[in-house]
Design a protein around this motif. Structure first.
Motif, PDB file in Angstrom:
ATOM      1  N   ILE A 153      45.752 -15.273 -43.091  1.00  0.00           N
ATOM      2  CA  ILE A 153      45.663 -14.904 -41.671  1.00  0.00           C
ATOM      3  C   ILE A 153      45.436 -13.409 -41.533  1.00  0.00           C
ATOM      4  CG2 ILE A 153      46.996 -14.737 -39.530  1.00  0.00           C
ATOM      5  CD1 ILE A 153      48.331 -17.385 -40.326  1.00  0.00           C
ATOM      6  N   HIS A 154      46.153 -12.621 -42.328  1.00  0.00           N
ATOM      7  CA  HIS A 154      45.987 -11.167 -42.279  1.00  0.00           C
ATOM      8  C   HIS A 154      44.569 -10.761 -42.696  1.00  0.00           C
ATOM      9  CE1 HIS A 154      47.113  -6.988 -42.347  1.00  0.00           C
ATOM     10  NE2 HIS A 154      46.730  -6.888 -43.621  1.00  0.00           N
ATOM     11  N   GLN A 155      44.048 -11.408 -43.731  1.00  0.00           N
ATOM     12  CA  GLN A 155      42.695 -11.103 -44.193  1.00  0.00           C
ATOM     13  C   GLN A 155      41.671 -11.454 -43.124  1.00  0.00           C
ATOM     14  OE1 GLN A 155      42.006  -9.474 -46.902  1.00  0.00           O
ATOM     15  NE2 GLN A 155      39.792  -9.556 -46.661  1.00  0.00           N
ATOM     16  N   GLN A 156      41.822 -12.600 -42.451  1.00  0.00           N
ATOM     17  CA  GLN A 156      40.894 -12.992 -41.390  1.00  0.00           C
ATOM     18  C   GLN A 156      40.947 -12.011 -40.224  1.00  0.00           C
ATOM     19  OE1 GLN A 156      42.005 -16.975 -40.407  1.00  0.00           O
ATOM     20  NE2 GLN A 156      40.947 -17.887 -42.167  1.00  0.00           N
ATOM     21  N   GLN A 157      42.126 -11.574 -39.854  1.00  0.00           N
ATOM     22  CA  GLN A 157      42.250 -10.605 -38.772  1.00  0.00           C
ATOM     23  C   GLN A 157      41.619  -9.274 -39.162  1.00  0.00           C
ATOM     24  OE1 GLN A 157      46.428 -10.450 -37.928  1.00  0.00           O
ATOM     25  NE2 GLN A 157      46.354 -12.224 -36.542  1.00  0.00           N
ATOM     26  N   LYS A 158      41.772  -8.881 -40.406  1.00  0.00           N
ATOM     27  CA  LYS A 158      41.187  -7.630 -40.885  1.00  0.00           C
ATOM     28  C   LYS A 158      39.662  -7.703 -40.851  1.00  0.00           C
ATOM     29  CE  LYS A 158      41.793  -4.456 -44.759  1.00  0.00           C
ATOM     30  NZ  LYS A 158      42.403  -4.291 -46.076  1.00  0.00           N
ATOM     31  N   GLN A 159      39.100  -8.853 -41.273  1.00  0.00           N
ATOM     32  CA  GLN A 159      37.652  -9.021 -41.232  1.00  0.00           C
ATOM     33  C   GLN A 159      37.132  -8.996 -39.797  1.00  0.00           C
ATOM     34  OE1 GLN A 159      36.903 -12.626 -43.361  1.00  0.00           O
ATOM     35  NE2 GLN A 159      36.995 -11.640 -45.375  1.00  0.00           N
ATOM     36  N   MET A 160      37.836  -9.636 -38.882  1.00  0.00           N
ATOM     37  CA  MET A 160      37.415  -9.645 -37.487  1.00  0.00           C
ATOM     38  C   MET A 160      37.460  -8.247 -36.894  1.00  0.00           C
ATOM     39  SD  MET A 160      39.174 -13.185 -36.166  1.00  0.00           S
ATOM     40  CE  MET A 160      38.969 -12.772 -34.458  1.00  0.00           C
ATOM     41  N   ASP A 161      38.481  -7.461 -37.235  1.00  0.00           N
ATOM     42  CA  ASP A 161      38.575  -6.085 -36.753  1.00  0.00           C
ATOM     43  C   ASP A 161      37.432  -5.236 -37.302  1.00  0.00           C
ATOM     44  OD1 ASP A 161      40.822  -6.698 -35.321  1.00  0.00           O
ATOM     45  OD2 ASP A 161      42.233  -5.899 -36.821  1.00  0.00           O
ATOM     46  N   GLU A 162      37.090  -5.425 -38.582  1.00  0.00           N
ATOM     47  CA  GLU A 162      35.985  -4.675 -39.175  1.00  0.00           C
ATOM     48  C   GLU A 162      34.660  -5.046 -38.526  1.00  0.00           C
ATOM     49  OE1 GLU A 162      36.120  -5.341 -43.369  1.00  0.00           O
ATOM     50  OE2 GLU A 162      37.887  -4.070 -43.647  1.00  0.00           O
ATOM     51  N   GLU A 163      34.460  -6.338 -38.218  1.00  0.00           N
ATOM     52  CA  GLU A 163      33.230  -6.779 -37.567  1.00  0.00           C
ATOM     53  C   GLU A 163      33.117  -6.196 -36.168  1.00  0.00           C
ATOM     54  OE1 GLU A 163      33.197 -11.022 -37.699  1.00  0.00           O
ATOM     55  OE2 GLU A 163      32.944 -11.091 -39.878  1.00  0.00           O
ATOM     56  N   LYS A 164      34.218  -6.134 -35.440  1.00  0.00           N
ATOM     57  CA  LYS A 164      34.202  -5.538 -34.100  1.00  0.00           C
ATOM     58  C   LYS A 164      33.879  -4.051 -34.183  1.00  0.00           C
ATOM     59  CE  LYS A 164      37.458  -8.686 -31.877  1.00  0.00           C
ATOM     60  NZ  LYS A 164      38.787  -8.794 -31.279  1.00  0.00           N
ATOM     61  N   LEU A 165      34.463  -3.381 -35.162  1.00  0.00           N
ATOM     62  CA  LEU A 165      34.226  -1.956 -35.340  1.00  0.00           C
ATOM     63  C   LEU A 165      32.772  -1.689 -35.711  1.00  0.00           C
ATOM     64  CD1 LEU A 165      35.476   0.888 -35.464  1.00  0.00           C
ATOM     65  CD2 LEU A 165      35.949   0.477 -37.868  1.00  0.00           C
ATOM     66  N   MET A 166      32.198  -2.484 -36.604  1.00  0.00           N
ATOM     67  CA  MET A 166      30.801  -2.320 -37.004  1.00  0.00           C
ATOM     68  C   MET A 166      29.865  -2.646 -35.859  1.00  0.00           C
ATOM     69  SD  MET A 166      30.894  -1.008 -39.801  1.00  0.00           S
ATOM     70  CE  MET A 166      29.853  -1.168 -41.187  1.00  0.00           C
ATOM     71  N   GLY A 167      30.223  -3.667 -35.061  1.00  0.00           N
ATOM     72  CA  GLY A 167      29.400  -4.027 -33.903  1.00  0.00           C
ATOM     73  C   GLY A 167      29.404  -2.922 -32.876  1.00  0.00           C
ATOM     74  N   GLY A 168      30.502  -2.259 -32.686  1.00  0.00           N
ATOM     75  CA  GLY A 168      30.604  -1.150 -31.731  1.00  0.00           C
ATOM     76  C   GLY A 168      29.850   0.070 -32.230  1.00  0.00           C
ATOM     77  N   LEU A 169      29.847   0.316 -33.552  1.00  0.00           N
ATOM     78  CA  LEU A 169      29.116   1.437 -34.119  1.00  0.00           C
ATOM     79  C   LEU A 169      27.622   1.212 -34.080  1.00  0.00           C
ATOM     80  CD1 LEU A 169      31.317   2.406 -37.208  1.00  0.00           C
ATOM     81  CD2 LEU A 169      31.152   3.586 -35.020  1.00  0.00           C
ATOM     82  N   GLU A 170      27.160  -0.040 -34.285  1.00  0.00           N
ATOM     83  CA  GLU A 170      25.731  -0.342 -34.240  1.00  0.00           C
ATOM     84  C   GLU A 170      25.203  -0.209 -32.811  1.00  0.00           C
ATOM     85  OE1 GLU A 170      25.240  -4.195 -35.890  1.00  0.00           O
ATOM     86  OE2 GLU A 170      25.719  -3.558 -37.925  1.00  0.00           O
ATOM     87  N   GLY A 171      26.047  -0.518 -31.832  1.00  0.00           N
ATOM     88  CA  GLY A 171      25.618  -0.386 -30.436  1.00  0.00           C
ATOM     89  C   GLY A 171      25.463   1.068 -30.025  1.00  0.00           C
ATOM     90  N   GLN A 172      26.162   1.983 -30.659  1.00  0.00           N
ATOM     91  CA  GLN A 172      26.078   3.407 -30.326  1.00  0.00           C
ATOM     92  C   GLN A 172      24.874   4.054 -30.989  1.00  0.00           C
ATOM     93  OE1 GLN A 172      29.758   5.227 -31.502  1.00  0.00           O
ATOM     94  NE2 GLN A 172      30.916   4.316 -29.799  1.00  0.00           N
ATOM     95  N   ALA A 173      24.407   3.511 -32.114  1.00  0.00           N
ATOM     96  CA  ALA A 173      23.311   4.144 -32.850  1.00  0.00           C
ATOM     97  C   ALA A 173      22.003   3.806 -32.296  1.00  0.00           C
ATOM     98  CB  ALA A 173      23.310   3.679 -34.290  1.00  0.00           C
TER      99      ALA A 173
END
Length: 173
Positions: A153-173
């Protein structure tokens, strides 16, 4: 058939309606029963000691504590009440209750004399009976999960947080 035979048959545990589905292990069930018997003993002695006074609230709290002791013995150790005809029937019904229902009942029974007369005798006399209710309440919460499922569960939450962070960074670039 006598009334005692009918009560014995009514109190006989039905394998289909057994309380084994409540998730309690055998040792935890015995721990709860032993705590109930010890809580009954402490309520009985403290209630008797509480009745040796001239204050009517202390006497009422002592009588209630002795009633609590009787109910605890009746529900948790019906063999102590073998000369009472309805003891097995009451114990069978108490065994059919869910753990959270027993928890609410035992804790409520133990709190009432303390509210009625707040003394050290009522506090210490009802502490083990209240602890019995807490033990049943903890069993109602269920088993603790294993470390492997928590790590997934912790690993899945960590992956989801990383995907959200990468999605937010790609939208800014």
């Amino acid at each position: 058939m006598s009334s005692q035979d009918e009560q014995f048959q009514a109190a006989a545990p039905d394998p289909a309606a057994s309380s084994a589905d409540d998730g309690m292990t055998w040792w935890y069930r015995w721990l709860c029963r032993i705590a109930g018997v010890i809580g009954g003993l402490s309520c009985a002695f403290a209630g008797l000691w509480n009745c040796v006074t001239i204050n009517p609230l202390n006497i009422a709290a002592g009588v209630w504590m002795m009633l609590n002791a009787f109910v605890l013995f009746l529900c948790e150790a019906p063999f102590c009440c073998q000369f009472i005809e309805f003891a097995n029937a009451v114990a069978a019904r108490a065994d059919k209750l869910r753990p959270w229902q027993k928890a609410v009942f035992y804790c409520g029974m133990a709190v009432f004399p303390v509210v009625l007369s707040l003394t050290l005798t009522t506090l210490f006399g009802n502490a083990i009976a209240f602890a019995t209710g807490v033990l049943y309440g903890l069993s109602a919460l269920g088993k603790k999960g294993d470390a492997i499922s928590y790590a997934r569960i912790h690993q899945q939450q960590k992956q989801m947080d990383e995907e959200k962070l990468m999605g937010g960074l790609e939208g800014q670039a």
